[in-house]
Design a protein around this motif. Sequence first.
Motif, PDB file in Angstrom:
ATOM      1  N   GLU A   1       0.827  -1.199   0.000  1.00 54.37           N
ATOM      2  CA  GLU A   1       0.000   0.000   0.000  1.00 54.37           C
ATOM      3  C   GLU A   1       0.867   1.257   0.000  1.00 54.37           C
ATOM      4  O   GLU A   1       0.591   2.229  -0.724  1.00 54.37           O
TER       5      GLU A   1
ATOM      6  N   ASP B   1       2.548   1.701  -3.407  1.00 57.17           N
ATOM      7  CA  ASP B   1       1.609   2.175  -4.422  1.00 57.17           C
ATOM      8  C   ASP B   1       1.263   3.642  -4.217  1.00 57.17           C
ATOM      9  O   ASP B   1       1.270   4.442  -5.166  1.00 57.17           O
ATOM     10  N   SER B   2       0.935   3.993  -2.967  1.00 56.07           N
ATOM     11  CA  SER B   2       0.474   5.350  -2.696  1.00 56.07           C
ATOM     12  C   SER B   2       1.592   6.381  -2.829  1.00 56.07           C
ATOM     13  O   SER B   2       1.467   7.357  -3.564  1.00 56.07           O
TER      14      SER B   2
ATOM     15  N   ARG C   1      -5.710  -0.109  -6.348  1.00 60.45           N
ATOM     16  CA  ARG C   1      -4.251  -0.086  -6.197  1.00 60.45           C
ATOM     17  C   ARG C   1      -3.554  -0.611  -7.450  1.00 60.45           C
ATOM     18  O   ARG C   1      -2.480  -0.122  -7.831  1.00 60.45           O
TER      19      ARG C   1
END
Length: 426
Positions: A227, A230-231, A333
């Motif tokens: 996460e 990705d972010s 995502r």
Amino acid sequence: MIRGIRPLLRGSTYAGALFAYCGALASLPLLPFAMLPALVWRSAPYGVRFVLTLLVWAALIVVVGLARTTRRVLIVGARRLLGVSLPDPVVRRRPTGSPGTASAPVVSSGADRWRTPLWLLLQVALGWTGGLAGMVLLGAGLALPGGWSGAEAGLSLFGWSVRVGDGWSSWVVALVCLVLVPVVCVVVTGALRWLAPGLLGPSSAERLALAAERELLLAERNRLARELHDSIGHTLTAATIQAAVAGEVLCVDPVAARAALRGIEESARAALEDLDYVLGVLREEEPGTAPARTLADLPELLDRLRCAGAVVEPVLSGDLARVRGTLSRAAYRILQEGLTNALRHGAGGPVEVRVTVAPDGLELGVVNRTGTGAGTGTGAGVFPTSGHGLPGLAERVRLLHGEIEAGPDGPRHWRLAVRLPIRLSA
């Protein structure tokens, strides 16, 4: 010889004996209740009443040992006074940050439940046996020398008498008795340390629960790493491009520059929410609500890309509302990572985004222009073949039992295609 003396000189030996003696003293308040049946049954012989009192006393100790708090106290005491490495009693908890996962205690078998009462009985028995033996030996060491008790020294206990003549023999016996006092402490501590792992340590079921909890924790850490990659990766890529666009058009087109700067602000704010959440989990704090971005947030993501100067051509078909929960979050995502790679490595051409909701699955696709040399390993704009992006995507898709394809699509395009079973969204 020296090795045999070392336990007598260690403070941990006497701390362990103190742990046993504390257990014996803690059982004293139960003794008056244990004597009640013997007091009621006065007609019984003394030996019967004595045995009855011991049995009732042991039963009361077992009842105390069945309490969960007792086990926690005993484990803490064994760690500090016995120096035995024991984990805390296992309680199956939900992995930090996993919404919707219920927590439940580990259900132990009947044999596991009786380990704590058995330990408490043995601790009390060793405490009383060692304490009484130590006091008798200490009293004998002080009373046997002839200079203390007259011409003939001796000791009488429960009808059993020992007489030692006056002179050096009484001092030798007294010295032996005094030396045996710490030996008793060594024996008591050694017995408790030998029993602690089996009776206070984790059972087979608890070890399996600990392994499962570690596995869940590792999986949660891996999910957080994906996460965060990705972010933050998307945000930094988009912010870099938007900053370059704002710098180029600042004087020529202030409106476009302000739009690019606004896009940087929105991307950074979203990334900060993700970062705060992940840091809260890693610090084992109580995190807030997880920023669960789903396919419903896809238009906002595409708008940020357009502010960065990218030309995005979305093709959406089917009812996106059918995609919910884990599948919707994973799809967001996946598209975010694919678009990030398109911005970072693409040649600046239009990026095609496809989302198709079929009756039996969800299809995702990102196609972008890579410039000359796509798929050859040379030239500008080549899509990466190493790093964490594609392996992370492949792992995410595999966990959802989906299929992924990533590679050249013709001489000048790169294509990412993912298919996920839609039944997992339920």
